[in-house]
Design a protein around this motif. Structure first.
Motif, PDB file in Angstrom:
ATOM      1  N   ILE A  58      11.194   3.383   5.265  1.00 47.56           N
ATOM      2  CA  ILE A  58      11.030   1.928   5.978  1.00 47.56           C
ATOM      3  C   ILE A  58       9.438   1.865   5.573  1.00 47.56           C
ATOM      4  N   PRO A  59       9.141   1.342   4.431  1.00 54.03           N
ATOM      5  CA  PRO A  59       7.867   1.055   3.899  1.00 54.03           C
ATOM      6  C   PRO A  59       7.183  -0.322   4.560  1.00 54.03           C
ATOM      7  N   GLY A  60       8.183  -1.346   4.993  1.00 53.61           N
ATOM      8  CA  GLY A  60       7.852  -2.675   5.605  1.00 53.61           C
ATOM      9  C   GLY A  60       7.572  -2.631   6.673  1.00 53.61           C
ATOM     10  N   GLN A  61       7.827  -1.417   7.678  1.00 51.40           N
ATOM     11  CA  GLN A  61       7.603  -1.361   9.003  1.00 51.40           C
ATOM     12  C   GLN A  61       6.332  -1.460   9.473  1.00 51.40           C
ATOM     13  N   GLY A  62       6.012  -2.502  10.620  1.00 51.90           N
ATOM     14  CA  GLY A  62       4.779  -2.713  11.132  1.00 51.90           C
ATOM     15  C   GLY A  62       4.509  -3.171  12.512  1.00 51.90           C
ATOM     16  N   LEU A  63       3.518  -3.563  12.858  1.00 51.00           N
ATOM     17  CA  LEU A  63       3.205  -4.342  14.059  1.00 51.00           C
ATOM     18  C   LEU A  63       3.643  -5.806  14.186  1.00 51.00           C
ATOM     19  N   PHE A  64       4.298  -6.122  15.647  1.00 51.36           N
ATOM     20  CA  PHE A  64       4.698  -7.419  15.752  1.00 51.36           C
ATOM     21  C   PHE A  64       3.952  -7.913  16.827  1.00 51.36           C
ATOM     22  N   PHE A  65       3.292  -9.143  16.746  1.00 44.15           N
ATOM     23  CA  PHE A  65       2.639  -9.612  17.868  1.00 44.15           C
ATOM     24  C   PHE A  65       3.468 -11.047  18.411  1.00 44.15           C
ATOM     25  N   PRO A  66       4.204 -10.993  19.436  1.00 45.09           N
ATOM     26  CA  PRO A  66       4.996 -12.310  19.582  1.00 45.09           C
ATOM     27  C   PRO A  66       4.056 -13.362  20.065  1.00 45.09           C
ATOM     28  N   SER A  67       4.403 -14.706  19.620  1.00 45.18           N
ATOM     29  CA  SER A  67       3.348 -15.690  20.013  1.00 45.18           C
ATOM     30  C   SER A  67       3.727 -16.257  21.653  1.00 45.18           C
ATOM     31  N   SER A  68       4.733 -15.965  22.154  1.00 41.52           N
ATOM     32  CA  SER A  68       4.975 -16.152  23.597  1.00 41.52           C
ATOM     33  C   SER A  68       4.910 -14.871  24.558  1.00 41.52           C
ATOM     34  N   SER A  69       3.826 -14.660  24.912  1.00 48.47           N
ATOM     35  CA  SER A  69       3.614 -13.284  25.792  1.00 48.47           C
ATOM     36  C   SER A  69       2.415 -13.525  26.619  1.00 48.47           C
ATOM     37  N   ASP A  70       2.695 -12.999  27.742  1.00 43.92           N
ATOM     38  CA  ASP A  70       1.111 -13.139  28.696  1.00 43.92           C
ATOM     39  C   ASP A  70       0.283 -12.233  28.420  1.00 43.92           C
ATOM     40  N   LEU A  71      -0.936 -12.356  28.996  1.00 43.41           N
ATOM     41  CA  LEU A  71      -2.268 -11.801  28.811  1.00 43.41           C
ATOM     42  C   LEU A  71      -2.543 -10.633  29.920  1.00 43.41           C
ATOM     43  N   GLN A  72      -1.355  -9.874  30.063  1.00 39.57           N
ATOM     44  CA  GLN A  72      -1.547  -8.700  31.118  1.00 39.57           C
ATOM     45  C   GLN A  72      -1.532  -7.420  30.456  1.00 39.57           C
ATOM     46  N   TYR A  79       0.915  -1.371  -0.198  1.00 43.73           N
ATOM     47  CA  TYR A  79       0.058  -0.112   0.009  1.00 43.73           C
ATOM     48  C   TYR A  79       0.958   1.466  -0.039  1.00 43.73           C
ATOM     49  N   ILE A  80       1.899   1.003   0.958  1.00 41.48           N
ATOM     50  CA  ILE A  80       2.906   2.402   0.916  1.00 41.48           C
ATOM     51  C   ILE A  80       3.612   2.639  -0.564  1.00 41.48           C
ATOM     52  N   LEU A  81       4.234   1.362  -1.180  1.00 46.48           N
ATOM     53  CA  LEU A  81       4.740   1.577  -2.175  1.00 46.48           C
ATOM     54  C   LEU A  81       3.933   2.090  -3.095  1.00 46.48           C
ATOM     55  N   ASP A  82       2.510   1.715  -3.561  1.00 48.59           N
ATOM     56  CA  ASP A  82       1.719   2.261  -4.419  1.00 48.59           C
ATOM     57  C   ASP A  82       1.350   3.687  -4.165  1.00 48.59           C
ATOM     58  N   ILE A  83       1.389   4.194  -2.920  1.00 51.51           N
ATOM     59  CA  ILE A  83       1.143   5.760  -2.607  1.00 51.51           C
ATOM     60  C   ILE A  83       2.442   6.374  -3.127  1.00 51.51           C
ATOM     61  N   ILE A 105       4.575  15.945   2.929  1.00 53.22           N
ATOM     62  CA  ILE A 105       5.594  15.150   1.996  1.00 53.22           C
ATOM     63  C   ILE A 105       6.753  14.679   3.065  1.00 53.22           C
ATOM     64  N   GLN A 106       7.141  15.382   3.989  1.00 55.50           N
ATOM     65  CA  GLN A 106       8.165  14.840   4.988  1.00 55.50           C
ATOM     66  C   GLN A 106       7.522  13.333   5.527  1.00 55.50           C
ATOM     67  N   VAL A 107       6.237  13.358   5.733  1.00 52.98           N
ATOM     68  CA  VAL A 107       5.807  11.882   6.298  1.00 52.98           C
ATOM     69  C   VAL A 107       6.099  10.930   5.136  1.00 52.98           C
ATOM     70  N   LEU A 108       5.805  11.260   3.805  1.00 57.97           N
ATOM     71  CA  LEU A 108       5.698  10.413   2.698  1.00 57.97           C
ATOM     72  C   LEU A 108       7.311  10.025   2.810  1.00 57.97           C
ATOM     73  N   ARG A 109       8.391  11.147   2.736  1.00 57.61           N
ATOM     74  CA  ARG A 109       9.836  10.655   2.961  1.00 57.61           C
ATOM     75  C   ARG A 109      10.189   9.630   3.984  1.00 57.61           C
ATOM     76  N   TYR A 110       9.558   9.947   4.888  1.00 56.69           N
ATOM     77  CA  TYR A 110       9.655   8.949   6.178  1.00 56.69           C
ATOM     78  C   TYR A 110       9.264   7.444   5.883  1.00 56.69           C
ATOM     79  N   LEU A 111       8.054   7.389   5.211  1.00 54.49           N
ATOM     80  CA  LEU A 111       7.752   6.316   4.621  1.00 54.49           C
ATOM     81  C   LEU A 111       8.409   5.394   3.717  1.00 54.49           C
ATOM     82  N   LYS A 112       8.927   6.256   2.758  1.00 58.29           N
ATOM     83  CA  LYS A 112      10.040   5.855   1.725  1.00 58.29           C
ATOM     84  C   LYS A 112      11.304   4.770   2.546  1.00 58.29           C
TER      85      LYS A 112
END
Length: 419
Positions: free
Chosen positions: A213-227, A124-128, A204-211
């Motif tokens: 690291i376009p692949g950055q995103g959220l990571f949800f680890p499989s080993s984590s507590d429910l606190q 999506y970011i690369l298309d933008i 435009i500064q925000v778009l240059r920031y996306l340029k």
């Protein structure tokens, strides 16, 4: 309805009869959801109390959760057999298209491994960037300058306001997986009526920031507590035009960031303590909603949620109702924090400002502190090898990260001992 162009039937005057329509009619989406929800309820699903688009089906041998977005459906279950039965039922009712295991959904890219699940919007970011002509632009290390102050009173208007509004809509959708854009998008959204050249340059500064690291995103680890753990912060009188404060919070389920917000407060706060207290009330409401969502998903969260703030005065007001003189000008609905504390829904703790993760949602930060907070939020880039290894964490940030991790562990151990 009229016949399609170039369709002629000799000696007959006929028109098309409309049997079904999903798009184009004002009541179509409502009628469609009513038909789909009735079918799911008849199958044995129960509509969630926290989110009307979430449907739950529990039995002794299986659990299914179904999430609806218009005519797109996500299904999760611990039983493959139940999934196949439900798909057969839906196909008989509506003629569905099965897309298999979740990989791409409404612009969200999902990647699985034994370590956890990653969400990003790289395509999506690369298309933008391609549409805006910034594919070859110079990358930026952060989305907004820490010294930048944008105002609605700027007279140098931008020549294409509709283009600015379209760009804002694109950036707004990116905040689904990019918490690092939350503050910048919140600021830029205030100038949709009359955008100026400086506002467009900030976008435009925000778009240059996306340029960078376009692949950055959220990571949800499989080993984590429910606190549940929340971080609440506020920037007093951060808006230069209205002098309203900015509320920011980040809420984690274990080590996974599940909710965040950067939003201007609706009223002017007379003091920084009042602004922090309003932010704390907003975070408390979000934690309560997440607890309802966990109940819908049949997850038992019996322990109190942990809520961190860097304002000792706010903690004093929340825990001591005697301070009437200092709080009589604050709206009554803000005092729900006291009620939740008395019900042991949450516990309130003080942390140093340098450990306040919600700081990233209240003001533009420098590069060092900005990326430090992103590391703590489990925001990673799994596509870094595809991007030429452009973005790598500097060694001084790594050393600072280890040092602050040790400090945080000491604080958490101390808080556990006190509680």
């Amino acid at each position: 309805m009229e016949l399609p162009p170039r369709l002629t039937v000799q000696r007959e005057q006929k028109v098309c009869r409309l049997l079904k329509s999903l798009y184009g009619l004002k009541q179509a989406s409502r009628q469609w959801f009513a038909k789909l929800s009735n079918a799911l309820i008849s199958y044995g699903f129960v509509q969630g109390n926290s989110d009307c688009s979430l449907f739950i089906k529990k039995s002794e041998s299986s659990f299914m959760a179904l999430l609806v977005y218009v005519d797109d459906v996500l299904l999760a279950s611990d039983s493959i057999l139940e999934i196949e039965r439900l798909k057969t039922f839906l196909d008989e009712k509506f003629t569905i298209k099965d897309l298999g295991r979740l990989k791409y959904f409404l612009g969200l890219e999902v990647a699985r491994s034994k370590n956890g699940i990653s969400l990003c919007q790289r395509k999506y970011i690369l298309d933008i960037l391609e549409d805006t002509g910034l594919t070859g632009s110079k990358p930026a290390a952060f989305p907004m300058e820490s010294t930048l102050k944008l105002s609605a009173n700027d007279t140098n208007l931008y020549e294409d306001p509709s283009g600015y509004r379209r760009l804002f809509g694109i950036l707004l959708y990116l905040t689904l997986t990019r918490p690092d854009l939350a503050y910048s998008v919140q600021v830029l959204s205030q100038f949709l009526a009359k955008p100026t050249v400086s506002h467009h340059q900030a976008a435009i500064q925000v778009l240059r920031y996306l340029k960078a690291i376009p692949g950055q995103g959220l990571f949800f680890p499989s080993s984590s507590d429910l606190q549940l753990k929340g971080f609440s912060d506020s920037d007093w009188a951060g808006c230069v035009d209205t002098r309203r404060s900015i509320t920011g919070f980040a809420i984690f389920l274990g080590n996974s960031l599940v909710s965040w917000k950067s939003k201007k407060q609706v009223t002017i706060s007379r003091s920084s303590v009042e602004a922090e207290y309003r932010a704390l009330a907003t975070t408390t409401c979000e934690i309560q909603w997440l607890l309802y969502a966990l109940q819908d998903l049949d997850i038992n969260h019996s322990q109190s949620a942990l809520l961190y703030t860097d304002s000792k005065s706010t903690i004093s007001i929340a825990t001591n109702p005697v301070q009437h003189e200092r709080t009589k000008h604050i709206q009554i609905d803000c005092h729900l924090i006291r009620e939740k504390l008395q019900q042991h829904v949450l516990k309130l703790f003080h942390i140093p400002s340098r450990l306040q993760l919600a700081d990233i949602f209240t003001k533009p930060l420098g590069s060092l502190l900005f990326h430090h907070n992103l590391c703590k939020m489990n925001i990673i880039n799994i596509h870094v090898h595809l991007e030429g290894g452009y973005w790598s964490l500097p060694s001084h940030i790594e050393s600072m990260e280890l040092k602050r991790k040790e400090e945080r562990l000491k604080i958490e151990r101390k808080l556990e001992d006190e509680s």
